[in-house]
Design an enzyme around this catalytic site. Structure first.
Site, PDB file in Angstrom:
ATOM      1  N   SER A  54      17.607  29.022  79.429  1.00 28.65           N
ATOM      2  CA  SER A  54      16.568  28.256  79.257  1.00 28.65           C
ATOM      3  C   SER A  54      14.814  28.217  80.095  1.00 28.65           C
ATOM      4  CB  SER A  54      16.785  27.179  78.519  1.00 28.65           C
ATOM      5  OG  SER A  54      18.294  28.047  77.519  1.00 28.65           O
ATOM      6  N   GLU A 104      17.630  39.378  85.934  1.00 27.92           N
ATOM      7  CA  GLU A 104      18.592  38.330  85.518  1.00 27.92           C
ATOM      8  C   GLU A 104      19.290  39.190  85.109  1.00 27.92           C
ATOM      9  OE1 GLU A 104      19.365  36.078  83.706  1.00 27.92           O
ATOM     10  OE2 GLU A 104      21.417  36.751  83.670  1.00 27.92           O
ATOM     11  N   CYS A 131      23.029  29.037  77.163  1.00 28.18           N
ATOM     12  CA  CYS A 131      22.846  28.812  75.906  1.00 28.18           C
ATOM     13  C   CYS A 131      22.856  29.579  75.122  1.00 28.18           C
ATOM     14  CB  CYS A 131      21.761  27.452  76.028  1.00 28.18           C
ATOM     15  SG  CYS A 131      21.005  26.865  74.649  1.00 28.18           S
ATOM     16  N   CYS A 164      24.759  26.906  73.808  1.00 31.28           N
ATOM     17  CA  CYS A 164      25.197  25.627  72.289  1.00 31.28           C
ATOM     18  C   CYS A 164      24.518  26.806  71.537  1.00 31.28           C
ATOM     19  CB  CYS A 164      23.511  25.385  72.529  1.00 31.28           C
ATOM     20  SG  CYS A 164      23.278  25.193  74.737  1.00 31.28           S
ATOM     21  N   LYS A 180      28.746  28.491  69.765  1.00 30.62           N
ATOM     22  CA  LYS A 180      29.164  27.089  70.125  1.00 30.62           C
ATOM     23  C   LYS A 180      28.669  26.371  68.299  1.00 30.62           C
ATOM     24  CE  LYS A 180      27.816  23.713  70.402  1.00 30.62           C
ATOM     25  NZ  LYS A 180      27.982  22.647  71.866  1.00 30.62           N
ATOM     26  N   LYS A 181      27.841  25.905  68.646  1.00 31.37           N
ATOM     27  CA  LYS A 181      27.167  25.783  67.582  1.00 31.37           C
ATOM     28  C   LYS A 181      26.701  26.236  66.177  1.00 31.37           C
ATOM     29  CE  LYS A 181      24.539  22.145  65.049  1.00 31.37           C
ATOM     30  NZ  LYS A 181      23.810  21.321  64.886  1.00 31.37           N
ATOM     31  N   ALA A 240      38.566  16.985  79.154  1.00 31.28           N
ATOM     32  CA  ALA A 240      38.318  16.531  78.028  1.00 31.28           C
ATOM     33  C   ALA A 240      36.329  16.454  77.901  1.00 31.28           C
ATOM     34  CB  ALA A 240      39.433  15.804  78.172  1.00 31.28           C
ATOM     35  N   GLY A 241      35.891  17.152  77.771  1.00 27.10           N
ATOM     36  CA  GLY A 241      34.679  16.875  78.649  1.00 27.10           C
ATOM     37  C   GLY A 241      34.166  17.248  76.750  1.00 27.10           C
ATOM     38  N   TYR A 242      32.670  17.596  77.121  1.00 26.72           N
ATOM     39  CA  TYR A 242      31.960  18.564  76.030  1.00 26.72           C
ATOM     40  C   TYR A 242      32.192  20.230  75.490  1.00 26.72           C
ATOM     41  CZ  TYR A 242      27.650  15.700  76.821  1.00 26.72           C
ATOM     42  OH  TYR A 242      26.110  15.371  77.021  1.00 26.72           O
ATOM     43  N   GLU A 245      34.554  20.062  71.808  1.00 23.89           N
ATOM     44  CA  GLU A 245      33.905  20.657  70.862  1.00 23.89           C
ATOM     45  C   GLU A 245      34.576  21.979  70.057  1.00 23.89           C
ATOM     46  OE1 GLU A 245      29.984  22.063  72.403  1.00 23.89           O
ATOM     47  OE2 GLU A 245      29.064  20.342  71.785  1.00 23.89           O
ATOM     48  N   ARG A 261      34.102  10.675  79.013  1.00 19.10           N
ATOM     49  CA  ARG A 261      33.309   9.871  80.084  1.00 19.10           C
ATOM     50  C   ARG A 261      32.941   8.881  80.006  1.00 19.10           C
ATOM     51  NH1 ARG A 261      36.922   8.413  84.976  1.00 19.10           N
ATOM     52  NH2 ARG A 261      37.447  10.456  83.900  1.00 19.10           N
ATOM     53  N   HIS A 297      17.771   4.921  50.775  1.00 21.56           N
ATOM     54  CA  HIS A 297      19.422   5.236  50.051  1.00 21.56           C
ATOM     55  C   HIS A 297      19.215   6.221  49.295  1.00 21.56           C
ATOM     56  CE1 HIS A 297      22.478   2.507  48.852  1.00 21.56           C
ATOM     57  NE2 HIS A 297      21.938   2.906  48.172  1.00 21.56           N
ATOM     58  N   GLU A 338      20.574   5.239  57.092  1.00 26.85           N
ATOM     59  CA  GLU A 338      20.368   3.804  56.419  1.00 26.85           C
ATOM     60  C   GLU A 338      21.158   1.973  57.188  1.00 26.85           C
ATOM     61  OE1 GLU A 338      20.450   2.645  52.305  1.00 26.85           O
ATOM     62  OE2 GLU A 338      22.733   3.611  52.164  1.00 26.85           O
TER      63      GLU A 338
HETATM   64  P1  NDP Z   1      32.472  18.060  81.830  1.00 22.71           P
HETATM   65  O1  NDP Z   1      31.657  17.656  82.763  1.00 22.71           O
HETATM   66  O2  NDP Z   1      31.570  17.653  79.836  1.00 22.71           O
HETATM   67  O3  NDP Z   1      34.406  17.495  81.481  1.00 22.71           O
HETATM   68  C1  NDP Z   1      34.466  17.961  82.869  1.00 22.71           C
HETATM   69  C2  NDP Z   1      36.173  17.464  82.108  1.00 22.71           C
HETATM   70  O4  NDP Z   1      37.227  18.397  82.923  1.00 22.71           O
HETATM   71  C3  NDP Z   1      36.085  15.636  82.132  1.00 22.71           C
HETATM   72  O5  NDP Z   1      36.891  16.253  81.054  1.00 22.71           O
HETATM   73  C4  NDP Z   1      37.048  16.463  83.159  1.00 22.71           C
HETATM   74  O6  NDP Z   1      37.963  14.842  84.126  1.00 22.71           O
HETATM   75  C5  NDP Z   1      37.738  17.238  83.864  1.00 22.71           C
HETATM   76  N1  NDP Z   1      37.628  17.837  85.033  1.00 22.71           N
HETATM   77  C6  NDP Z   1      36.751  17.808  85.555  1.00 22.71           C
HETATM   78  N2  NDP Z   1      36.887  18.677  87.351  1.00 22.71           N
HETATM   79  C7  NDP Z   1      38.109  18.775  87.316  1.00 22.71           C
HETATM   80  C8  NDP Z   1      39.725  19.418  87.661  1.00 22.71           C
HETATM   81  N3  NDP Z   1      39.101  19.593  89.040  1.00 22.71           N
HETATM   82  N4  NDP Z   1      40.518  19.325  87.419  1.00 22.71           N
HETATM   83  C9  NDP Z   1      40.649  18.607  86.179  1.00 22.71           C
HETATM   84  N5  NDP Z   1      39.719  18.449  85.658  1.00 22.71           N
HETATM   85  C10 NDP Z   1      38.749  18.197  85.584  1.00 22.71           C
HETATM   86  O7  NDP Z   1      32.157  19.247  81.646  1.00 22.71           O
HETATM   87  P2  NDP Z   1      32.310  20.691  80.773  1.00 22.71           P
HETATM   88  O8  NDP Z   1      32.901  21.525  81.154  1.00 22.71           O
HETATM   89  O9  NDP Z   1      32.908  20.404  79.303  1.00 22.71           O
HETATM   90  O10 NDP Z   1      30.738  20.920  80.295  1.00 22.71           O
HETATM   91  C11 NDP Z   1      30.404  21.419  81.012  1.00 22.71           C
HETATM   92  C12 NDP Z   1      28.381  20.734  80.809  1.00 22.71           C
HETATM   93  O11 NDP Z   1      28.135  21.512  79.985  1.00 22.71           O
HETATM   94  C13 NDP Z   1      28.930  19.434  80.178  1.00 22.71           C
HETATM   95  O12 NDP Z   1      28.653  18.069  81.922  1.00 22.71           O
HETATM   96  C14 NDP Z   1      27.238  19.553  79.510  1.00 22.71           C
HETATM   97  O13 NDP Z   1      25.875  19.108  80.557  1.00 22.71           O
HETATM   98  C15 NDP Z   1      26.646  20.653  79.261  1.00 22.71           C
HETATM   99  N6  NDP Z   1      27.483  21.157  78.511  1.00 22.71           N
HETATM  100  C16 NDP Z   1      26.517  20.982  76.788  1.00 22.71           C
HETATM  101  C17 NDP Z   1      26.846  20.573  75.386  1.00 22.71           C
HETATM  102  C18 NDP Z   1      26.180  19.574  74.804  1.00 22.71           C
HETATM  103  O14 NDP Z   1      25.395  18.861  74.716  1.00 22.71           O
HETATM  104  N7  NDP Z   1      26.783  19.206  73.660  1.00 22.71           N
HETATM  105  C19 NDP Z   1      27.688  21.309  75.262  1.00 22.71           C
HETATM  106  C20 NDP Z   1      28.796  21.674  76.172  1.00 22.71           C
HETATM  107  C21 NDP Z   1      28.704  22.104  77.584  1.00 22.71           C
HETATM  108  P3  NDP Z   1      38.025  13.417  84.264  1.00 22.71           P
HETATM  109  O15 NDP Z   1      36.497  13.030  82.787  1.00 22.71           O
HETATM  110  O16 NDP Z   1      38.915  12.998  83.576  1.00 22.71           O
HETATM  111  O17 NDP Z   1      37.312  13.260  85.252  1.00 22.71           O
END
Ligand code: NDP
Length: 448
Positions: free
Chosen positions: A15, A35, A43, A48, A51-52, A176-178, A182, A205, A437, A442
């Site tokens: 991107s 590349e 993306c 992105c 995934k979408k 448990a991140g993005y 998803e 988080r 409405h 709203e």
């Molecule tokens: P995230 O940073 O969102 O989440 C990482 C997760 O992994 C957290 O739950 C974290 O736990 C856990 N974690 C981190 N390091 C370790 C480790 N060494 N061992 C075990 N668990 C770990 O990362 P993602 O991989 O989900 O996504 C990467 C990035 O891509 C995002 O930060 C985001 O910027 C981008 N993205 C954006 C999207 C969007 O805009 N919709 C969609 C997908 C990706 P804890 O929280 O407990 O520390």
């Protein structure tokens, strides 16, 4: 004649790199981009966009279920993973071709091979050929982090998830991140049994606690299981070919696919930055100033490789600003505050500005307004899931500091609300706006 082969050599056609290349070329610069994989970057190719499309594809589970309430007869709907997977992959090819045409139309030369930095003004291609440029832009992105545990080679990351040969019956997702939330939603909607395991006891988080709690509650009701404080210790192959996941102190979890989504690290290994005297940051990122310039005057870096904000629209803005600054006589910085973001979980979360906790820390006295409602669509479908919107307001100035939403279509709604937050509008401005409405949106102007 210039003393260099190019005015700008971009490493990485994602991107940020593609935007910088085409804008610089439009300003009259002689540009090349290298590349090593496919044009479009994370993306477009494995992030992105696909995934979408999978999110859209999985939504039909709800839509088909609800259809009967609206009088439709849908006989025995069946889902075929290879059809969705291959259609999505074809669409990715279409967008990749569009990106390639953009480069061609702007007369940006592209090399389909890896390039590394050989010096402040020199890149070396995988073929061994060396090319020089007045400026080099590094836009190589990031790469999934794979924590070290026994059997990690049996797991996949978001790089592979779009190519699964078959839909797994049981999926374990670490993180448990993005990406985790998803794909938990996608697999759950497609009928897989999903277990999310995380090292801590929180999901997403950085989002407002009330939104995270609501997502947890809804996804658990939808059948997603969670194991908290349980990093994976080991994954073992069973005799029947399936996997057994040992996480924390829990009973081992049987799985067909284990997806690791534990963050993404800047992809700087072996990039030769030391040849230009550039030292990496602690996470492998390239440190840059507010104009995206590295410690070497001729080398810039944008996007995930700088580990500022790992979001596509930010990489695009950074790449555009670098090209405008170097070749368009418009040197400028990017505003990193009030960046809207969304998690395409099911239901999705969207947010802009400060969470309630952040606002209390920074402003002391804040006023909180919430709307906890059952969307009309859900009532009619006899679905008990409730949406939740929250406004975080500075008590002193009445300014809206944050908007947080969970519920159907919340990312679509939030983009407009982000303009209001960015413009510094007040809660009174929201109140003065007439409701549209009937809509979920709203609720944003009806919170009292
Ligand atoms: P995230 O940073 O969102 O989440 C990482 C997760 O992994 C957290 O739950 C974290 O736990 C856990 N974690 C981190 N390091 C370790 C480790 N060494 N061992 C075990 N668990 C770990 O990362 P993602 O991989 O989900 O996504 C990467 C990035 O891509 C995002 O930060 C985001 O910027 C981008 N993205 C954006 C999207 C969007 O805009 N919709 C969609 C997908 C990706 P804890 O929280 O407990 O520390």
């Amino acid at each position: 004649m210039s003393e260099f082969d190019y005015d700008l050599f971009v490493i990485g056609a994602g991107s940020g790199g593609v935007r910088a290349s085409r804008v610089a070329a439009a300003h009259g610069a002689k540009v090349a981009v290298a590349e090593e994989y496919r044009i479009g970057g994370t993306c477009v190719i494995r992030g992105c966009v696909p995934k979408k499309l999978l999110v859209y594809g999985s939504h039909f589970a709800d839509e088909l279920h609800d259809a009967a309430r609206y009088g439709w007869t849908v006989d025995q709907p069946r889902f075929d993973w290879p059809t969705l997977r291959d259609t999505v992959l074809r669409d990715v090819e279409r967008i990749e071709a569009a990106y390639t045409s953009t480069l061609d139309n702007n007369r940006v030369e592209h090399f389909h091979e890896r390039a590394v930095i050989a010096g402040p003004n020199t890149v070396r291609l995988a073929s061994g050929r060396e090319l020089t440029a007045r400026y080099i832009l590094v836009a190589v992105g990031a790469w999934p982090v794979m924590p070290a545990f026994e059997g990690s080679d049996l797991c996949i990351t978001s790089n592979e998830v779009f190519h699964l040969p078959a839909l797994p019956k049981r999926v374990v997702i670490q993180g448990a991140g993005y990406i985790a939330m998803e794909f938990a939603g996608i697999f759950n909607a497609l009928g897989c049994h999903v277990t999310v395991v995380n090292r801590s006891d929180v999901i997403l988080r950085s989002y407002d606690e009330a939104m995270r709690d609501r997502l947890l509650q809804i996804t658990m009701a939808r059948g997603i299981e969670y194991r908290f404080n349980s990093p994976i210790r080991k994954v073992a192959r069973q005799d029947d070919g399936s996997l057994l996941v040992h996480a924390g102190d829990h009973e081992p979890i049987p799985a067909d696919t284990v997806l690791i989504a534990t963050g993404r690290r800047p992809k700087t290994d072996g990039l030769g930055l030391e040849n230009a005297g550039i030292a990496l940051g602690a996470n492998g990122q390239i440190p840059v100033d507010e104009y995206s310039k590295t410690s070497c005057d001729s080398i810039y870096a944008v996007g995930d490789v700088t580990d500022r904000v790992q979001l596509t629209p930010i990489a695009i803005r950074e790449g555009h600003a670098v090209a405008d600054g170097l070749f368009g006589g418009n040197r400028r910085t990017i505003a990193y505050d009030s960046i809207p973001s969304a998690v395409f979980s099911q239901p999705p979360i969207a947010a802009v500005g400060l969470t309630e906790a952040e606002a209390r820390d920074q402003y002391g006295e804040v006023r909180i307004f919430t709307s906890d409602f059952r969307p009309m669509k859900n009532i009619f479908a006899e679905r008990h899931e409730r949406g939740l919107y929250k406004l975080v307001v500075d008590a002193g100035t009445d300014r809206v500091l944050g908007v947080h939403m969970i519920g159907p279509d919340s990312p679509e709604i939030l983009q407009a609300a982000a303009i209001a937050v960015r413009a510094g509008l007040t809660k009174a401005d929201f109140d003065d706006t007439v409701a549209l409405h009937p809509s979920m949106a709203e609720e944003l102007v009806l919170m009292r």
